[in-house]
Design a protein around this motif. Structure first.
Motif, PDB file in Angstrom:
ATOM      1  N   UNK A 164      33.580  40.755  54.335  1.00 19.52           N
ATOM      2  CA  UNK A 164      34.480  39.763  54.629  1.00 19.52           C
ATOM      3  C   UNK A 164      35.103  39.742  53.087  1.00 19.52           C
ATOM      4  N   UNK A 165      36.267  40.277  53.143  1.00 17.31           N
ATOM      5  CA  UNK A 165      36.880  40.731  51.655  1.00 17.31           C
ATOM      6  C   UNK A 165      37.662  39.665  51.187  1.00 17.31           C
ATOM      7  N   UNK A 166      37.202  38.929  50.132  1.00 16.93           N
ATOM      8  CA  UNK A 166      37.905  38.069  49.500  1.00 16.93           C
ATOM      9  C   UNK A 166      38.513  38.480  48.091  1.00 16.93           C
ATOM     10  N   UNK A 167      39.640  37.891  47.671  1.00 14.98           N
ATOM     11  CA  UNK A 167      40.513  38.687  46.676  1.00 14.98           C
ATOM     12  C   UNK A 167      39.603  38.474  45.385  1.00 14.98           C
ATOM     13  N   UNK A 168      39.644  39.706  44.765  1.00 13.10           N
ATOM     14  CA  UNK A 168      38.943  39.613  43.148  1.00 13.10           C
ATOM     15  C   UNK A 168      40.121  39.829  42.140  1.00 13.10           C
ATOM     16  N   UNK A 169      39.778  39.516  41.024  1.00 11.63           N
ATOM     17  CA  UNK A 169      40.697  39.475  39.946  1.00 11.63           C
ATOM     18  C   UNK A 169      41.517  40.691  39.725  1.00 11.63           C
ATOM     19  N   UNK A 170      40.956  41.783  39.897  1.00  8.96           N
ATOM     20  CA  UNK A 170      41.764  43.227  39.954  1.00  8.96           C
ATOM     21  C   UNK A 170      42.670  43.297  41.300  1.00  8.96           C
ATOM     22  N   UNK A 171      42.830  42.551  42.293  1.00 12.78           N
ATOM     23  CA  UNK A 171      43.576  42.505  43.269  1.00 12.78           C
ATOM     24  C   UNK A 171      44.719  41.662  43.089  1.00 12.78           C
ATOM     25  N   UNK A 172      44.941  40.811  41.858  1.00 11.86           N
ATOM     26  CA  UNK A 172      45.822  39.932  41.785  1.00 11.86           C
ATOM     27  C   UNK A 172      46.501  40.184  40.444  1.00 11.86           C
ATOM     28  N   UNK A 173      47.876  39.671  40.512  1.00 11.38           N
ATOM     29  CA  UNK A 173      48.586  39.227  38.969  1.00 11.38           C
ATOM     30  C   UNK A 173      47.982  38.014  38.717  1.00 11.38           C
TER      31      UNK A 173
END
Lengths: 745, 81
Positions: free
Chosen positions: A675-684
């Protein structure tokens, strides 16, 4: 609550980015979360859960488990009382199944044992005789006549005849004549959308430690968004008086709506009562996913007509929400919110709640609104693309404003949507150039906000410091904002105030920390409590000076004569008055108890740039900006955090997060690996623009900010994807496989 | 008399109307009169409703005063996260 609470003023404390009061404890590991609670002689509680999506429980044999050495109590639904009230019965039956297991993961029995290994062994010895029943986990299947019926006899009187028994409620909102409006449109778009159930994804699993004594008193420590509501539910389930059950909320590792009810707390209490010893239950992550409260999953049809110059002539939506195996009213909120951002002459929304064999829905930021607004904002964007119109210009042309008859009934007073749209339009992000293959999307968002029951006690200590006692777990910075408002009103520094969260025996009833209510409502109660303390302090100064209390006023943290006729006395500071309080009449305090209204609705606008990788189907978020009206940002860093957190959760909802059920009706991905939540490295970095349009219903103009931020991302990203990849997806999440399929890959 | 706007799915419980009139000076009186005049509304009122007065939403507040020109809208009970 009157709408003349607000008074314009120059703030000295409010608006400062002060140090957070829980920071040191959290970074050093001292903060006490739910699982940190302990008690002498404590037992370990574990819960047996159904492996079936739908099954009749013909019998449960607990004899072998009870005979196992180290097992002190075994519990089944038969140990809990029959409940007359539908709401309480549903909560209880969700915590422990009675005659049917209604979803994969539904609790069917529990044990308390001397250690975890014994408890696990005992669970394996419990024999449940299941009669497996046909199941249904999809809302569009469950709504059809002939679908397996999850619970019989749960339909309200408002459900039209001839529908499946899974349809438990129906609602309709709107005004005008949509058919006439559509006839005036130059173009009409009608689309079908689906959104997956998502989980709040809080880091801290549910945990509870219960201790019931032989004389009927009980203590419960748990992680919750509302210890008073926990007391209400558990007292009803346990057949206890509220005064005999004290509930203490731990530090909380995220809630977002998911900790507004109970799952394990009544089980821990019942096991403790049976065992005669404290019992602690801590959920595993698997249990959190399978057996707490995700969002509804939805199926929506939206139809909107527009003229070629961008005026919406009519709008209609049909919403089908499923909150799992128990009735829920979230579709009412979604149906009301769907078109709230628009000034429409002809609008109608219809909603149905449908039972499925899934866990009982719990709230999640702005419950019901992200799903319906996703569908509406997607169709509006498609119409903008059809006519080649600027999406912010179209929204400004149709924006709800003061005097608009809202799509859910009331006429709007002053609202901040146009200011928010204008701020977005003139922001550099909106005009920044895009590279080939990149797309930009926008969306409006809306949430109602509310106030609610709030009690605050404010004590002036003899050393001139102040203690504030309030009753809402701090899930978003409320201790800091409450301290700031108390300091502001008293005219002292923030560092002189400490705010703590009380247990249920120490303060009057406080509603749950939800509805974006705490900084608004508890803040208002804090200001009123501080004013009461100021009144007392002015009275003490008046006695010391030998003048009338009316001749004293409070200025810059001190009592001063109100004018030249009051006499000439040097100011008496809060600390000076507090120091002699024992001699002048006793301890000084202020308190305030109120059911607050006047929260004021909230609008937000999000802009996002994305790039879709057409080989992998992955969507990368390149830039993201949130615009939202906070009324007055009491602690701007926390406000920004709320806006950023909402946006990130919405990004996860849009791109990856979903409950995936197999053909067997079992949840396939109950863990953060799948269940894939966004992590810091996924985001600007999520940029934020706080607008401050004062709420007339609050002394400082505050309005809630906790929920609106999760509403716009779903459509904003979908709209950006459509402009990046040239495809309009109509189902969330827009995961790589789904994007690839839409691309024809 | 106070005009009360109902949401659409309550129409069948109010003689086919989405706007009704009742004699009331407060929310409590209004809810009581609605339930008496239109018994079909009583189950919904018992389950919980919110009221909007001149655009401001109230979840409870029985004794909120209603002016003769006030806009009153019956709404489902608000819940949040």
């Amino acid at each position: 609550m009157s709408l003349d609470e607000y008074r314009k003023r120059e703030f000295k404390q409010v608006g400062q980015r002060v140090r957070r009061p829980d920071g040191v404890d959290k970074v050093t590991g001292r903060a006490m979360y739910g699982a940190d609670a302990t008690a002498p002689g404590m037992l370990v509680g574990r819960i047996l859960r159904s492996p079936h999506a739908h099954a009749r429980i013909r019998g449960i044999d607990t004899s072998a488990a009870e005979a196992l050495k180290g097992v002190k109590a075994v519990l089944t639904g038969a140990d809990l009382p029959a409940q007359e009230d539908d709401f309480i019965r549903d909560v209880q039956d969700n915590c422990m199944a009675r005659d049917k297991a209604l979803y994969d993961g539904h609790a069917v029995a529990a044990v308390a044992a001397v250690d975890a290994a014994t408890a696990r062994a005992a669970l394996k010895l419990i024999k449940v005789d299941y009669e497996v029943l046909p199941h249904v986990t999809d809302v569009d299947v469950a709504i059809k006549p002939g679908a397996p019926v999850v619970q019989k006899g749960r339909s309200l009187e408002n459900v039209p005849a001839g529908m499946s028994e899974n349809v438990t409620s129906h609602c309709e909102f709107g005004h005008g004549d949509p058919a006439a409006g559509f006839a005036r449109a130059d173009h009409v778009v009608e689309r079908h959308f689906r959104t997956a159930a998502t989980h709040q994804g809080y880091i801290e699993p549910h945990a509870a430690l219960a201790s019931v004594t032989s004389d009927g008193k009980a203590e419960l420590w748990c992680c919750t968004q509302g210890q008073f509501f926990v007391r209400t539910l558990c007292a009803a389930i346990m057949g206890m008086e509220a005064s005999q059950l004290r509930v203490t909320a731990s530090e909380i590792g995220g809630g977002f709506g998911g900790k507004t009810t109970v799952f394990i707390e009544p089980v821990a209490l019942a096991l403790s009562r049976k065992a005669g010893r404290p019992v602690k239950i801590v959920m595993t992550r698997d249990e959190v996913f399978r057996a707490t409260g995700p969002t509804v999953h939805t199926s929506t049809d939206v139809k909107i007509g527009m003229t070629k110059d961008g005026r919406i002539t009519a709008a209609e939506a049909h919403l089908r929400y499923s909150g799992g195996a128990f009735p829920c009213g979230t579709v009412d909120m979604g149906a009301q919110a769907a078109f709230a951002a628009y000034d429409l002459e002809h609008v109608r929304t219809y909603g149905w709640n449908v039972l499925t064999n899934r866990p009982k829905e719990a709230a999640y930021r702005a419950p019901g609104a992200p799903q319906s607004i996703y569908a509406v904002e997607s169709v509006v964007d498609e119409l903008c693309q059809h006519f080649g119109l600027d999406p912010i210009d179209v929204r400004l042309k149709n924006a709800a404003r003061k005097g608009t008859k809202s799509s859910y009934g009331p006429t709007f007073p002053d609202i901040g949507l146009i200011a928010t749209l204008e701020a977005a339009k003139k922001h550099p992000h909106y005009s920044a150039p895009l590279q080939p293959g990149q797309g930009r999307g926008i969306s409006c968002g809306f949430w109602f906000n509310f106030g609610g029951n709030s009690c605050v006690s404010l004590n002036i200590n003899t050393d001139g410091t102040v203690g504030v006692t309030e009753g809402n777990p701090d899930i978003g910075g409320s201790r800091a904002s409450i301290s700031l408002m108390a300091a502001e009103e008293l005219g002292i520094e923030y560092d002189r105030v400490r705010t703590i969260v009380a247990d249920t025996s120490s303060l009057g009833y406080n509603d749950v920390t939800d509805g974006s209510r705490v900084t608004f409502a508890v803040g208002l109660a804090t200001i009123k409590a501080a004013r009461e303390a100021v009144r007392v302090m002015c009275g003490r100064a008046a006695k010391i000076w030998g003048i009338d209390a009316e001749a004293v006023e409070w200025k810059d943290g001190a009592a001063v004569p109100a004018g030249p006729n009051a006499g000439k006395f040097p100011p008496m500071s809060l600390a000076e008055i507090a120091a002699v309080s024992f001699e002048t009449g006793g301890p000084i305090a202020g308190h305030h108890e109120v059911n607050v209204d006047g929260a004021g609705v909230s609008f937000g606008v999000h802009i996002v740039d994305v790039e879709v990788d057409k080989e992998t189907g992955q969507t990368t978020v390149l830039r993201y900006t949130v615009f939202q009206d906070a009324g007055k940002a009491v602690h701007p860093s926390y406000v920004e955090g709320q806006m950023q957190g909402g946006a990130v959760q919405g990004i996860g909802w849009a791109l990856n997060e979903e409950y995936i059920y197999g053909a067997d009706g079992r949840l396939q991905n109950p863990g953060f690996l799948d269940y894939r939540v966004p992590v810091a490295s996924d985001l600007p970095m999520i940029d934020t623009v706080i607008l401050e349009i004062p709420n007339p219903g609050h002394p400082y103009g505050v309005r809630g900010v906790g929920e609106t931020g999760i509403v716009p991302p779903l459509a904003a990203i979908s709209n950006a994807v459509s402009r990046s990849a040239g495809i309009r997806l109509s189902e969330l999440p827009m995961s790589p496989p789904r994007v690839l399929k839409a691309l024809g890959g | 008399m106070v005009k009360v706007r109902l949401w659409g799915s309550l129409r069948q419980a109010a003689d086919g109307r989405t706007e009704v009139e009742v004699e009331a000076r407060t929310f409590k009186e209004l809810l009581d009169r609605l339930g008496e005049t239109y018994p079909g509304l009583a189950p919904q009122i018992a389950r919980g409703v919110s009221l909007s007065l001149d655009g401001v939403i109230y979840r409870e507040a029985w004794f909120t005063e209603i002016g003769p020109e006030s806009e009153v809208v019956l709404m489902p009970y608000m819940t949040g996260g």
